[in-house]
Scaffold this active site. Structure first.
Site, short mmCIF file in Angstrom:
data_model
loop_
_atom_site.label_atom_id
_atom_site.label_comp_id
_atom_site.label_asym_id
_atom_site.label_seq_id
_atom_site.Cartn_x
_atom_site.Cartn_y
_atom_site.Cartn_z
CD GLU A 1 -2.62 -1.04 2.67
OE1 GLU A 1 -3.39 -1.97 2.91
OE2 GLU A 1 -2.49 -0.06 3.42
CB CYS B 1 2.22 7.33 3.47
SG CYS B 1 2.53 6.08 4.70
CB CYS C 1 5.56 -5.31 9.42
SG CYS C 1 6.75 -4.51 10.51
CB CYS D 1 2.82 -2.72 16.34
SG CYS D 1 4.51 -2.13 16.14
CB CYS E 1 0.12 -2.32 13.22
SG CYS E 1 0.65 -2.32 11.51
CB CYS F 1 0.40 0.98 7.86
SG CYS F 1 1.03 -0.30 8.87
S1 SF4 Z 1 3.23 -0.25 13.07
FE1 SF4 Z 1 2.90 -2.05 11.75
S2 SF4 Z 1 4.22 -1.76 9.97
FE2 SF4 Z 1 4.90 -0.33 11.59
S3 SF4 Z 1 6.51 -1.48 12.70
FE3 SF4 Z 1 4.59 -1.89 13.80
S4 SF4 Z 1 3.83 -3.81 12.86
FE4 SF4 Z 1 5.38 -2.97 11.48
#
Ligand code: SF4
Length: 316
Positions: free
Chosen positions: A59, A72, A79, A83, A86, A300
């Site tokens: 994206e 962005c 990833c 987190c 996210c 994201c």
């Molecule tokens: S916010 Fe999402 S994309 Fe960013 S580091 Fe944390 S898990 Fe990875």
């Protein structure tokens, strides 16, 4: 090619014709394929879903802001940081994007909207942890610098301390944004598991030794989760944590998503105001990302997440 905005070998008139023909035979110059493009939101922002040659989908977001435009970009096709707030983290790790794939997102959006280069700003805050793709990121920056000053590019990281130190050694450095999200180690480790490896106090020490250029400051990103990290006492603790650091806070009210734990909700506007006012009263500069792209699922991974079956469902 990037400096002159050229998109075909034929246009490389400074090269001999024969060489141009050989290049066209052996290589392809193409923008990445856009598989979805959301309708412009009320603030004009638009989200792009790209299909890469190996089937991965990533994206990027176009964000017009008056006399400047930000894009962005994603740096990885997933990833591993994980987190808990996210959607990209929810879907798990993905490979590093190549410089061509990162630049492809940038040039596609810049061309489509015919944005003059002098208005463009870039933030690596899409899918992925850019500092875990350091080598390709540096190559990408070198190409972007042909058109953009380093101060118009921002790298957003979850706090990979050794890579922050490596970034500090670069001759030309982009802006640094760091995702903090909680004013103490316990809660930060709870919602950002990678911080067990890179603890809060060590990260703060790395930020204090980071050579921030004159006139610039580090951006501290703070996702506000209702009833979790949005109390005035949290704002006081955050202000204390940032004492002596040239930094501003970017407060980001959480975007609820069906893939994420149901207890994670956006705070009320009154709670957001209380948090922000407390920070300001304690001497911290703060901006709030009120609604940019909220209606187009601009956080994201949310657009890709809408079209993918969950691998696992979070309950915690
Ligand atoms: S916010 Fe999402 S994309 Fe960013 S580091 Fe944390 S898990 Fe990875």
């Amino acid at each position: 090619m990037h400096g002159r905005g050229i998109d075909s070998f034929d246009a490389m008139t400074n090269l001999p014709k024969e060489l141009r023909a050989q290049l066209a035979e052996r290589f392809t110059l193409a923008f990445p394929q856009v598989v979805e493009r959301t309708a412009p939101a009320a603030d004009g922002s638009q989200k792009y879903l790209f299909l890469l040659r190996d089937g991965n989908r990533i994206e990027a977001v176009y964000m017009p802001m008056g006399d400047r435009t930000s894009v962005c970009l994603s740096s990885q096709a997933g990833c591993a940081v994980g987190c808990t707030f996210c959607v990209t983290g929810f879907f798990g790790a993905g490979r590093n994007l190549t410089p061509g794939e990162m630049l492809g997102q940038f040039f596609t959006i810049q061309h489509e909207h015919a944005v003059p280069m002098e208005m463009m700003n870039v933030v690596f805050m899409g899918m992925g942890e850019p500092l875990l793709n350091f080598e390709y990121l540096v190559t990408t920056l070198d190409v972007l610098y042909r058109n953009l000053a380093p101060k118009r590019i921002t790298i957003s990281t979850s706090g990979i301390i050794p890579a922050i130190d490596d970034l500090a050694k670069l001759e030309r450095r982009p802006n640094l944004a760091v995702s903090i999200n909680a004013p103490d180690r316990r809660r930060r480790e709870e919602i950002m598991p990678i911080t067990k490896k890179y603890p809060l106090q060590e990260l703060m020490a790395a930020l204090r030794r980071y050579p921030t250029e004159r006139g610039r400051e580090i951006t501290i990103e703070y996702v506000l989760l209702a009833g979790y990290n949005d109390a005035p006492s949290d704002a006081v603790a955050l202000a204390k944590l940032l004492q002596g650091l040239r930094a501003k806070v970017n407060a980001i009210p959480f975007n609820a998503d069906p893939n994420l734990p149901p207890w994670m909700q956006r705070p009320t506007d009154a709670a957001i105001d209380r948090f922000v006012d407390t920070l300001v009263r304690n001497g911290v500069a703060v901006t709030v990302r009120r609604s940019k792209g909220r209606e187009i699922a601009a956080a994201c991974g949310q657009l890709r997440g809408k079209s993918e079956a969950p691998k696992r469902r979070r309950t915690g």
